[in-house]
Design an enzyme around this catalytic site. Sequence first.
Site, PDB file in Angstrom:
ATOM      1  N   LYS A   1      -9.004  -1.838   7.227  1.00  0.00           N
ATOM      2  CA  LYS A   1      -9.544  -3.185   7.124  1.00  0.00           C
ATOM      3  C   LYS A   1     -10.357  -3.523   8.367  1.00  0.00           C
ATOM      4  O   LYS A   1     -10.016  -3.125   9.487  1.00  0.00           O
ATOM      5  CB  LYS A   1      -8.398  -4.203   6.998  1.00  0.00           C
ATOM      6  CG  LYS A   1      -8.862  -5.655   6.821  1.00  0.00           C
ATOM      7  CD  LYS A   1      -7.829  -6.651   7.323  1.00  0.00           C
ATOM      8  CE  LYS A   1      -6.572  -6.671   6.481  1.00  0.00           C
ATOM      9  NZ  LYS A   1      -6.765  -7.370   5.175  1.00  0.00           N
TER      10      LYS A   1
ATOM     11  N   ASP B   1      -4.164  -1.538   6.745  1.00  0.00           N
ATOM     12  CA  ASP B   1      -4.526  -2.908   6.378  1.00  0.00           C
ATOM     13  C   ASP B   1      -4.149  -3.849   7.516  1.00  0.00           C
ATOM     14  O   ASP B   1      -3.904  -5.033   7.299  1.00  0.00           O
ATOM     15  CB  ASP B   1      -3.817  -3.310   5.081  1.00  0.00           C
ATOM     16  CG  ASP B   1      -4.560  -4.401   4.326  1.00  0.00           C
ATOM     17  OD1 ASP B   1      -5.757  -4.585   4.582  1.00  0.00           O
ATOM     18  OD2 ASP B   1      -3.937  -5.068   3.487  1.00  0.00           O
TER      19      ASP B   1
ATOM     20  N   TRP C   1       0.831  -1.206   0.000  1.00  0.00           N
ATOM     21  CA  TRP C   1       0.000   0.000   0.000  1.00  0.00           C
ATOM     22  C   TRP C   1       0.866   1.256   0.000  1.00  0.00           C
ATOM     23  O   TRP C   1       0.533   2.244  -0.649  1.00  0.00           O
ATOM     24  CB  TRP C   1      -0.960  -0.017   1.196  1.00  0.00           C
ATOM     25  CG  TRP C   1      -2.182  -0.853   0.954  1.00  0.00           C
ATOM     26  CD1 TRP C   1      -2.315  -1.875   0.060  1.00  0.00           C
ATOM     27  CD2 TRP C   1      -3.442  -0.728   1.609  1.00  0.00           C
ATOM     28  NE1 TRP C   1      -3.574  -2.397   0.120  1.00  0.00           N
ATOM     29  CE2 TRP C   1      -4.287  -1.721   1.063  1.00  0.00           C
ATOM     30  CE3 TRP C   1      -3.927   0.103   2.609  1.00  0.00           C
ATOM     31  CZ2 TRP C   1      -5.606  -1.890   1.484  1.00  0.00           C
ATOM     32  CZ3 TRP C   1      -5.240  -0.063   3.037  1.00  0.00           C
ATOM     33  CH2 TRP C   1      -6.069  -1.041   2.472  1.00  0.00           C
TER      34      TRP C   1
END
Length: 240
Positions: free
Chosen positions: A195, A155, A94
Amino acid sequence: MSKAGGNKGGSRTGGRGGAGSSNLHVRVKKKAGTTKESSRRWLERHLNDPYVHKSRQDGYRSRAAYKLIEINDRYNLLKKGQKIIDLGAAPGGWSQIAARIVGSTDENPQVVGIDYLHVDPLPGVILLEMDFLDDEAPQKLMDALGDKPDLVISDMAAPTTGHRRTDHLRTVHLCEVAADFAVSVLKPGGHFLTKTFQGGTENELLALLKQKFRSVHHVKPPASRAESVELYLLARDFKG
């Protein structure tokens, strides 16, 4: 707290249909006493995953690159010149995507990532090898970035135990910590992406985000496996 995937590349590469396809199906043979059935199934699925194959072709650090690409294609979160903080950055995907889209360079880094796992160096990314849950981590992130971020992405997921509710609760806790950090550091108008897992215990987190942001909703990008309980929470336009 490592990230389940890596990214890189331009703002609109990959996309929903970008994984490609292959007629070759790899089967992992079971050898008595060597591989657990669940591990064998995971390996077979991994080897046959079109996103895994494409991530190697495109030079992304893992298949999760396409999750951020697809979310960004839809919501246009990443823009040239922004400053980004990436929580749970390993293996760096990312951060890789963010750096390329916002134009971050080694001379003028605009992306800072953090993870307790080692992340190999990335162009235009400052990487902190430490646990985000450490007390000093938030200040170190801000010192490294040198300004308030336009976007906080996470994440992070707790190591799975195999017990769905336990895994959900542990990951929601990471979401809550990430959200608390985001609302304390974001620029007005900034965004937060994290997430989470399906499980129905995010009410307090959702209430916080709806209070602090003008738009909050769940997102499941095509690169997120259909059978996975993984979701993403996207909070846009921080009120400040």
